[in-house]
Design an enzyme around this catalytic site. Structure first.
Site, mmCIF file in Angstrom:
data_model
loop_
_atom_site.group_PDB
_atom_site.id
_atom_site.type_symbol
_atom_site.label_atom_id
_atom_site.label_comp_id
_atom_site.label_asym_id
_atom_site.label_seq_id
_atom_site.Cartn_x
_atom_site.Cartn_y
_atom_site.Cartn_z
ATOM 1 N N GLU A 154 -26.134 7.564 -11.641
ATOM 2 C CA GLU A 154 -26.727 7.044 -12.911
ATOM 3 C C GLU A 154 -28.326 7.026 -12.614
ATOM 4 O O GLU A 154 -29.018 7.619 -13.503
ATOM 5 C CB GLU A 154 -26.025 5.952 -13.395
ATOM 6 N N GLY A 186 -22.700 0.877 -2.652
ATOM 7 C CA GLY A 186 -21.535 -0.340 -2.762
ATOM 8 C C GLY A 186 -22.020 -1.734 -3.007
ATOM 9 O O GLY A 186 -23.052 -1.976 -2.774
ATOM 10 N N HIS A 209 -12.780 19.377 -37.032
ATOM 11 C CA HIS A 209 -13.823 20.619 -36.988
ATOM 12 C C HIS A 209 -15.044 20.463 -37.670
ATOM 13 O O HIS A 209 -14.785 20.165 -38.955
ATOM 14 C CB HIS A 209 -12.771 21.748 -37.309
ATOM 15 N N ARG A 216 -22.464 10.764 1.807
ATOM 16 C CA ARG A 216 -21.903 10.862 3.018
ATOM 17 C C ARG A 216 -20.629 11.805 2.917
ATOM 18 O O ARG A 216 -20.420 12.722 3.789
ATOM 19 C CB ARG A 216 -21.139 9.486 3.386
ATOM 20 N N THR A 265 -16.863 -4.280 -15.766
ATOM 21 C CA THR A 265 -17.023 -5.522 -16.584
ATOM 22 C C THR A 265 -16.129 -5.787 -17.573
ATOM 23 O O THR A 265 -15.383 -6.710 -17.751
ATOM 24 C CB THR A 265 -18.349 -5.223 -17.276
ATOM 25 N N ILE A 323 -23.821 4.125 -9.482
ATOM 26 C CA ILE A 323 -25.062 3.577 -9.603
ATOM 27 C C ILE A 323 -25.768 4.579 -9.094
ATOM 28 O O ILE A 323 -27.020 5.032 -9.599
ATOM 29 C CB ILE A 323 -24.996 2.347 -8.904
ATOM 30 N N GLY A 354 -23.031 7.776 -3.281
ATOM 31 C CA GLY A 354 -22.473 8.680 -4.140
ATOM 32 C C GLY A 354 -21.648 8.251 -5.268
ATOM 33 O O GLY A 354 -20.973 8.922 -5.661
ATOM 34 N N ARG A 391 -16.454 9.683 -5.176
ATOM 35 C CA ARG A 391 -15.223 9.675 -4.472
ATOM 36 C C ARG A 391 -14.283 8.578 -5.151
ATOM 37 O O ARG A 391 -14.509 7.821 -5.877
ATOM 38 C CB ARG A 391 -15.665 8.982 -2.852
#
Length: 366
Positions: free
Chosen positions: A84, A164, A339, A101, A213, A81, A78, A107
């Site tokens: 995406e 992860g 604008h 999960r 990174t 990665i 979740g 999260r």
């Protein structure tokens, strides 16, 4: 790196002393190098859940080098990665099922924005499976059979584990040298990125601080300034912008609403704006852009900003500069907008969407 006069060595390195590194070359020969300072920057590796059939899945390391585009993809996770790659494959026409999960993906991000991302993923045709674990993968003639903890089954061409990453420290010989690591294998460092061994330092994902990174680059720059520039310099982790390149993307800087409520002693003001961007008006897509500012009611300081919509990362980079400078809501309000643009919404949000008291109870502005 060669342009910066860096000598590159191919092989596997390990630390054999406080000031000594041993490199085993591809042909098996070993070289030893001594140095006043050693910097560990070995990054992280993808985590694989220990379930039966886990060898049938891929990680982000292999996801960009597939021979064929999968027609049926299962993504387990979740985080950045997972979201995406689910967006990428769905955008290319694949059927995508996303398992995670928690109740919502991403999260650690602002809860309101997490819900927006979840709605957008579903709106794009991604099938969400919250609060669901994968229990087993089985190879079949028709593909990979995925079995969940709820008893569900489906067939996929590819299964991506995005659960992860773990610090790359296993083969560095750190314990033998006395370098302290935590239970995840991350190198423990102080605020200047120094380990408990004065001559050994570490930056980036291998320290498991903020695994981005640009943050690793900041940590490396601070290390160089401290060790070779003659000036003590430590990374500043406040107001670091980041983005999730889902479709559309989510980008944030500063505190989420939940973090602000927890950290601020007084009340928190929340400003939000929801609108249909011009890009969607032309295309007819019914997908709203959501913007949000979190403000300290007592000091008027803008504590956090977030946006989910087209060009969110491009816009948030500029907002990050303002927050880094300590901008107040009044300064946002006094800034003239461009604008027509989506970005101008950040300087035209005048009405408080809700006020959250120190006791954590939200009050509307009515």
């Amino acid at each position: 790196m060669s342009n910066a006069s860096v000598k590159l060595l191919e092989g596997e390195g390990k630390i054999v002393g406080p000031n000594k590194v041993e490199v085993t070359q591809p042909d098996g020969t070993k070289l030893s190098y001594s140095a006043k300072h050693i910097l560990i920057a070995t990054g992280s590796r993808a985590h694989r859940p220990p379930i039966p059939g886990q060898e049938l899945a891929i990680t982000s390391d292999e996801a960009l080098s597939l021979d064929d585009l999968p027609k049926r993809a299962v993504v387990f996770g979740g985080g950045y990665i997972a979201v995406e790659f689910a967006s990428i494959w769905r955008g290319l026409g694949a059927t995508v099922d996303l398992f995670y999960r928690k109740e919502l993906p991403l999260r650690g991000f602002d809860d309101e924005m997490r819900a927006v991302v979840a709605r957008n993923l579903e709106g794009r045709g991604i099938k969400l499976h919250p609060q669901t674990n994968l229990m087993e993968l089985v190879k079949t003639d028709n593909g990979i059979k995925v079995i969940t903890d709820h008893g569900g089954e489906l067939i996929a061409d590819v299964v991506l584990f995005a659960t992860g990453r773990l610090p790359n420290t296993k083969r560095l010989n750190l314990e033998a040298v006395g370098v302290e690591i935590d239970k995840t294998g991350a190198v423990k460092v102080d605020e200047y990125s120094r380990t408990n061994i004065p001559s050994i330092w570490a930056v980036g994902d291998v320290t498991n601080r903020m695994n981005l990174t640009p943050v690793a680059l900041m940590e490396g720059t601070c290390f160089a300034t401290t060790v070779f520039g003659g000036e003590s310099s430590k990374p500043d982790y406040r107001n670091i912008p980041c983005a999730v390149f889902s479709i559309p993307p989510l980008s944030i800087v500063g505190l989420s609403e939940e973090e602000a409520i927890e950290q601020v002693n007084g009340d928190v003001l929340v400003f939000t704006s929801t609108f249909n961007p011009m890009k969607n008006t032309v295309s007819g897509r019914q997908e709203k852009t959501i913007m949000k500012l979190v403000v300290d009611a007592e000091t008027d300081k803008v504590l956090g900003a977030s946006m989910c919509g087209p060009d969110a990362p491009e816009i948030m980079q500029g907002i990050a500069v303002a927050l880094k400078c300590g901008a107040t809501k009044a300064q946002f309000d006094s800034t003239v907008g461009i604008h027509p643009s989506a970005a101008e919404e950040f300087v035209t949000m005048r009405s408080v969407s809700r006020r959250v008291t120190a006791r954590g109870k939200a009050k509307t502005n009515l």
